[in-house]
Design a protein around this motif. Structure first.
Motif, short mmCIF file in Angstrom:
data_model
loop_
_atom_site.label_atom_id
_atom_site.label_comp_id
_atom_site.label_asym_id
_atom_site.label_seq_id
_atom_site.Cartn_x
_atom_site.Cartn_y
_atom_site.Cartn_z
N ARG A 79 -3.33 3.79 -1.92
CA ARG A 79 -3.50 2.91 -3.08
C ARG A 79 -2.82 1.57 -2.84
O ARG A 79 -1.70 1.52 -2.33
N VAL A 80 -3.51 0.50 -3.21
CA VAL A 80 -2.96 -0.85 -3.16
C VAL A 80 -2.63 -1.25 -4.60
O VAL A 80 -3.50 -1.71 -5.33
N GLY A 137 -9.59 4.39 0.12
CA GLY A 137 -8.66 3.42 -0.41
C GLY A 137 -8.94 3.15 -1.87
O GLY A 137 -10.08 3.28 -2.32
N GLU A 138 -7.89 2.80 -2.62
CA GLU A 138 -8.06 2.40 -4.01
C GLU A 138 -7.25 1.13 -4.23
O GLU A 138 -6.07 1.07 -3.90
N GLU A 187 -7.34 -5.48 6.29
CA GLU A 187 -7.86 -4.88 7.52
C GLU A 187 -6.75 -4.22 8.33
O GLU A 187 -6.92 -3.10 8.84
N TYR A 188 -5.60 -4.88 8.47
CA TYR A 188 -4.52 -4.30 9.26
C TYR A 188 -4.01 -3.01 8.63
O TYR A 188 -3.71 -2.03 9.34
N ILE A 189 -3.91 -3.01 7.31
CA ILE A 189 -3.44 -1.80 6.63
C ILE A 189 -4.52 -0.72 6.66
O ILE A 189 -4.20 0.48 6.77
N THR A 197 0.86 -1.19 0.00
CA THR A 197 0.00 0.00 0.00
C THR A 197 0.89 1.24 0.00
O THR A 197 1.89 1.29 0.72
N LEU A 198 0.53 2.22 -0.81
CA LEU A 198 1.31 3.44 -0.93
C LEU A 198 0.44 4.66 -0.65
O LEU A 198 -0.69 4.73 -1.14
#
Length: 382
Positions: A308-309, A348-349, A333-335, A272-273
């Motif tokens: 973003r993932v 989130g994307e 979930e953790y992220i 994830t960024l």
């Protein structure tokens, strides 16, 4: 004066090539100006590891002393060795980085790019791909009303019609999904996560940035296994891996990248960024005079709206198991929690995701995300 198409031959030409979108999109509120240094590095062989296994020719369209369009034609020698059912294969060339003021300019550029590919022995073209499949693949065909996130593209709506009128047909669609990450996931997802947390065989850990190369090697090993059969997959080479490390290391944060282990074996990952586009958008493509200072301050403690993932992967021997989705939900979930608590994110994307990747699309839909952008890669026999 007539329209002319000429090859890019010099450093000055490359600068002109990079500058064109800044004029064409200056009134588009959803276009994100790239950093010009990064954009020039992409098309400069000495600065882009992709050229270690690929070659390209850039073209400019000029009329009345003005540049009115651009395009790249390129051949990835690794892609030529792949099975045809995976999208590439023998005789498949590519084009990308296309921008044009008018349709006739676009057609002239495309004709020149196709001619170059034919001269190189190619029999089919895929595009747009700019320039590696790992960079900005596909043409935006839905979702023009909001800016792209980091490492995703933007385009003018009329380009779709121009490409299809030139005889191209869709080869593959790619989707990104968005969701409100301030909201908890549905009860069924919570139960799946809780079940995984009770399983002593499972460990989901943060990466350790101080061991960047070692952690990157683990992720790359999983990626190459998990994605090997995917449409469009081209393995990353050592020069490309080095480039990716340099570019992404500043926006790598331990709690935003997770590795899942089963019985001590790394089997899945999620990257994830923070959306770097939120930071560079106001800079107008330049780090001078004070843009570099603003960006540096942002990188030290980023606060963003969107995370973003770009990449997730589960080893092939687990992909058809219930554990695969369980590990995915746990990492997500953790992220999600870290993104909200530590970075102030609310959105989130996920993606891009191939249209026929039912496993990932099912996971995205189960957490109540929705498609927000669609991209198309087109093909045509030469």
């Amino acid at each position: 004066m007539p329209l002319t198409i000429r090859p890019v031959l010099s450093k000055r030409d490359r600068k002109t090539f990079v500058d064109l979108p800044f004029r064409l999109y200056r009134d588009d509120p959803n276009w994100v100006p790239p950093l010009k240094g990064e954009a020039q590095g992409l098309i400069t062989p000495e600065k882009n590891g992709w050229f270690s296994h690929a070659k390209a020719q850039l073209f400019l369209a000029e009329e009345d002393g003005r540049v009115v369009g651009r395009i790249s034609a390129h051949i990835d020698t690794l892609a030529l060795t792949l099975p045809a059912e995976q999208g590439f294969g023998p005789g498949i060339g590519q084009w990308g980085l296309m921008e044009a003021e008018r349709e006739d300019v676009f057609r002239a550029l495309l004709d020149r790019a196709e001619g170059w590919l034919r001269d190189e022995g190619m029999v089919r073209a895929l595009g747009p791909i700019s320039m590696s499949i790992w960079e900005e693949p596909g043409l935006l065909v839905d979702g023009y009303d909001h800016p792209p996130t980091v490492m995703m593209g933007h385009a003018k709506p009329e380009y779709r019609g121009w490409i299809e009128a030139a005889g191209y047909e869709p080869a593959k669609q790619l989707f990104t999904y968005e969701l409100d990450i301030t909201q908890e996931f549905p009860p069924i997802v919570k139960r799946i996560i809780q079940s995984g947390e009770r399983n002593p065989r499972i460990r989901v850990r943060e990466v350790d940035k101080s061991r960047f190369e070692e952690e990157a090697a683990i992720i790359l090993d999983i990626l190459n296994d998990a994605w090997a059969d995917n449409w469009g997959f081209v393995p990353l080479t050592p020069p490309e891996i080095k480039d990716v490390g340099v570019k992404l290391k500043p926006i790598v944060f331990n709690d935003l990248i997770r590795i899942a282990e089963v019985d001590g074996r790394p089997v899945a990952f999620m990257i994830t960024l923070p959306d770097l586009n939120e930071a560079i958008r106001p800079l107008g493509g330049s780090l001078l005079p004070f843009g570099w200072l603003k960006l540096l301050r942002w990188l030290r403690a980023p606060k963003v709206r969107t995370m973003r993932v770009p990449l997730m992967g589960v080893r092939k021997d687990l992909q058809s198991s219930r554990m695969a989705s369980q590990l995915a939900f746990m990492m997500i979930e953790y992220i999600r929690r870290a993104s909200v608590e530590h970075y102030g994110a609310s959105r989130g994307e996920i993606g891009w995701i191939l249209e026929d990747n039912q496993g990932m699309r099912s996971i995205a839909e189960t957490i109540e995300s929705r498609v927000n952008k669609a991209y198309t890669i087109y093909r045509k026999a030469l």
